[in-house]
Enzyme design. Structure first.
Site, mmCIF file in Angstrom:
data_model
loop_
_atom_site.group_PDB
_atom_site.id
_atom_site.type_symbol
_atom_site.label_atom_id
_atom_site.label_comp_id
_atom_site.label_asym_id
_atom_site.label_seq_id
_atom_site.Cartn_x
_atom_site.Cartn_y
_atom_site.Cartn_z
ATOM 1 N N GLU A 186 0.889 -1.166 0.000
ATOM 2 C CA GLU A 186 0.000 0.000 0.000
ATOM 3 C C GLU A 186 0.921 1.207 0.000
ATOM 4 O OE1 GLU A 186 -1.149 3.218 1.815
ATOM 5 O OE2 GLU A 186 -1.803 1.886 3.442
ATOM 6 N N CYS A 239 -2.019 8.369 3.824
ATOM 7 C CA CYS A 239 -2.004 7.811 2.471
ATOM 8 C C CYS A 239 -3.334 8.027 1.777
ATOM 9 C CB CYS A 239 -1.662 6.328 2.520
ATOM 10 S SG CYS A 239 -2.763 5.361 3.570
#
Length: 693
Positions: A262, A301
């Site tokens: 990720e 993120c």
């Protein structure tokens, strides 16, 4: 001069560990002041030994437990961590995080444990094998069948985490791996790893974790992947560049190491053409953007990096953002009164954000708004950029991982889709519109480029969990630039740490391997006559302590009359012509003439198999997989065969679930209907007072 700050310890092979001569220890700074508060070193650490310890001791201890037992430990662990939240808050302030940020990281991590525990106990069997999908018959006589199962990967789950969420980032990976049965080695990012270490220490001190199920490496672990192979799983969160380096490692390329990432993500928020300044959607949109670029000082993120708005509306959006930020956001020491946004995690992070903004400005970005920030090594002001050319390559490629966003204009909805896709794969996007057609065009247009899409409008603005909040129930991850990985998603996340295998064999063998009875396997059958003669025990008279997979009851036949069908139609109001009109029913290609209601047959089946006296069966709580196969007309007869298919004791209760395989046949032995009956059954009978889950 060598710093005297304490070393952050690692925990490997059942013991806390620090290097004897940390000559190359790395300083860890307090984000707000820049002072050295810890040192980190893994000089001389036995990485290979830690991996072997997990594969042997950790695997052995976890494999002795069922999914439910592991999930219950996760619940108890969440309760235990909850007692130490204030201690973790106090420590997290040093990372530059505010009290609001603590709720995301600390409370969010603990909440994730609760969710996985609940889903593990309610959606998985109380076993060590998961059946995946339907049975596949592979022979005409049913003696050879196939199906898929999930079993635990036999290695170690390695977490390589980012600095921005030292607690949530660990727990959202640890919980599904633990429930799956994989021991974990946590490798946190150095700047905030001391918060992770404190959390791991609390978890280990609880005494809840089986030995070997959790280890911690505080600091560099450059040889970690060298010792891993196809048995193991690495879950990485961080930069795309680091992910690419890890992906190219021989263990991934040639040894089959499971690897998921990720990474960087230039997430977009799209304001629909209908969301004008006087609509609730506009207000919700501005608030969402403000929250997402200031929470954790924009170090998320999932933060909104690109704000896509209709042509000619960038000015009003920037103005509204500036007003919202100026009125709500105060940057400073996160422990100071009135501060709502803290600092970046380190001076190095500030330098990276500054460099990224400079690149964006050099590419044509204009600073349309910049807030206030105090002097200090890690503070950075909220910054909003605009671009005359929405297709400027840098704005879709350069991520300033801080409180920075760019406002871009699109000409029409089709171009908004194109601009969002220029991010080359993102974790999440928000579509803000009250127009169903616009929502459909935007959401379906960008879905394949994103791991998650939030549709925001007046109906869910107050209840939405938000653009930047991954929830454990839904998948977190995204294609392309976002890493191509997938985490969370409830039970899906647990299965990431398991191997799916196709099983082929006889019904008896698959029953033995899975603990779930398969049609055609041996059964211990009793009839009503045998029960009444004292020659057998009705399965409904057996508690979980006595009941076994394959215990079966076979009923006698019951004949259906036309009067039965007519009475059921009149009593229920179900006057569908197939049950009430002889001529119309006969003309229907599916029916020979008037037929019995399917639910009449299911009701009769219950009467045929139920043992009426009070006993271990406490309640019927549903049917699953009901299929009507052969119609039954008047003068036909039906019988039912009921078999104990799956037994799931609840760890925390005095009862459990039993799934019964039910098959209705007619007088010609043709299958009339199939379904599963779900019941709650006492563990013992007479039962003790039931406890609460």
């Amino acid at each position: 001069m060598t710093s005297t700050a304490p070393l952050v310890p690692s925990f490997i092979k059942g013991n806390w560990w620090v290097p004897q001569n940390p000559s190359k220890a790395q300083d860890v700074l307090k984000a707000v002041t820049g002072e050295v508060i810890y040192r980190v070193s893994t000089e001389g650490i036995d990485t290979a030994g830690a991996i072997d310890y997990a594969r042997t001791v950790g695997q052995a201890n976890l494999s002795a437990l069922t999914f439910h037992e592991r999930a219950l430990i996760i619940k108890e662990l969440a309760l235990h961590l909850g007692k130490y939240k204030e201690e973790l808050y106090a420590l997290s302030f040093a990372t530059g995080a505010t009290a609001r940020d603590h709720y995301i990281d600390v409370d969010g991590g603990i909440g994730t444990l609760f969710t996985f525990s609940s889903k593990g106990r309610r959606e998985l069997p109380n076993a060590q094998v998961i059946i995946d999908g339907a049975l596949e018959p592979l022979s005409r006589d049913g003696s050879f069948i196939g199906e898929h199962i999930y079993t635990t990967l036999p290695g170690v789950a390695v977490e390589i985490n980012a600095f921005n969420f030292p607690i949530w980032g660990m727990l959202e990976k640890f919980a599904p791996a633990f429930i799956a049965g994989m021991p974990t080695i946590v490798k946190p990012a150095t700047p905030t790893g001391y918060v992770t270490e404190a959390t791991v220490r609390i978890m280990l001190d609880s005494g809840l974790l089986p030995e070997g199920s959790l280890q911690l490496i505080s600091g560099s672990a450059r040889d970690l992947l060298d010792h891993l192979d196809y048995r193991d799983h690495v879950a990485f969160t961080g930069s795309a560049a680091t992910a690419q380096t890890l992906r190219s490692h021989p263990s991934v390329q040639t040894k089959g190491l499971h690897f998921t990432a990720e990474t960087d993500s230039l997430n977009a928020a799209i304001l629909g053409p209908d969301a004008t300044a006087d609509t609730p959607e506009f207000e919700a949109f501005i608030k969402s953007v403000m929250v997402e670029i200031t929470a954790k000082a924009g170090q998320k993120c999932t933060a909104i990096r690109r704000v896509l708005v209709p042509q000619g509306r960038a000015g009003e959006v920037v103005e509204a953002l500036a007003a919202k930020i100026s009125g709500r956001v105060v940057v400073g020491d996160p422990q100071a009164e009135g501060v709502t946004m803290g600092s970046l995690a380190s001076p190095e992070q500030k330098a990276e954000v500054s460099a990224a903004v400079e690149r964006l400005v050099a590419a044509g970005g204009q600073v349309a708004f910049q807030g206030q920030a105090p002097e200090g090594p890690s503070f950075y002001p909220v910054t909003v950029l605009t671009f005359a050319d929405a297709r400027t390559p840098e704005v879709h490629a350069v991520e300033a991982f801080g409180p920075v966003t760019s406002v871009l204009e699109y000409q029409d909805v089709a171009e908004a889709v194109e601009l969002a896709a220029l991010g080359a794969g993102s974790l999440v996007a928000t579509v803000c519109t009250h127009d169903d057609a616009v929502a459909r065009q935007l959401a379906l247009g960008i879905a394949a480029h994103h791991g998650r899409v939030l549709i925001l409008d007046r109906e869910d603005a107050k209840t939405s969990t938000g653009h930047g909040s991954p929830v454990p129930h839904l998948v977190h991850g995204g294609p392309g630039r976002a890493g191509g990985g997938e985490e969370l998603g409830g039970v899906r996340a647990i299965k990431h740490y398991m191997q799916r295998t196709a099983l082929q064999g006889s019904p008896n063998k698959l029953t033995a391997l899975t603990g779930v009875w398969h049609s055609g396997a041996d059964a211990r059958t009793v009839t009503r006559a045998q029960v009444e003669a004292g020659q057998g025990v009705h399965p409904f008279r057996k508690s979980l302590a006595e009941l076994e997979i394959g215990d079966q009851f076979a009923s006698d036949l019951r004949t259906v009359t036309l009067e039965d069908i007519t009475a059921f139609a009149q009593e229920t109001g179900d006057m569908f012509y197939a049950h009430t009109d002889e001529q119309a029913a006969t003309a229907n290609p599916f029916f020979p003439r008037r037929v019995a209601h399917g639910y009449l047959l299911v009701s009769w089946a219950a009467g045929l198999f139920v043992d009426p006296a009070p006993g271990p069966v406490l309640a019927n709580y549903g049917l699953e997989n009901l299929r009507f196969i052969t119609p039954v007309t008047y003068d036909d007869a039906i019988r039912v065969t009921l078999t104990a298919k799956k037994i799931t004791p609840r760890v925390t209760d005095d009862y459990g679930e039993v799934t019964w395989d039910a098959v209705l046949h007619n007088q010609k032995d043709e299958v009339v209907a199939t379904y599963d009956v779900l019941t709650l059954v006492a563990k013992t009978w007479p039962m003790q007072e039931m406890s609460e889950d």
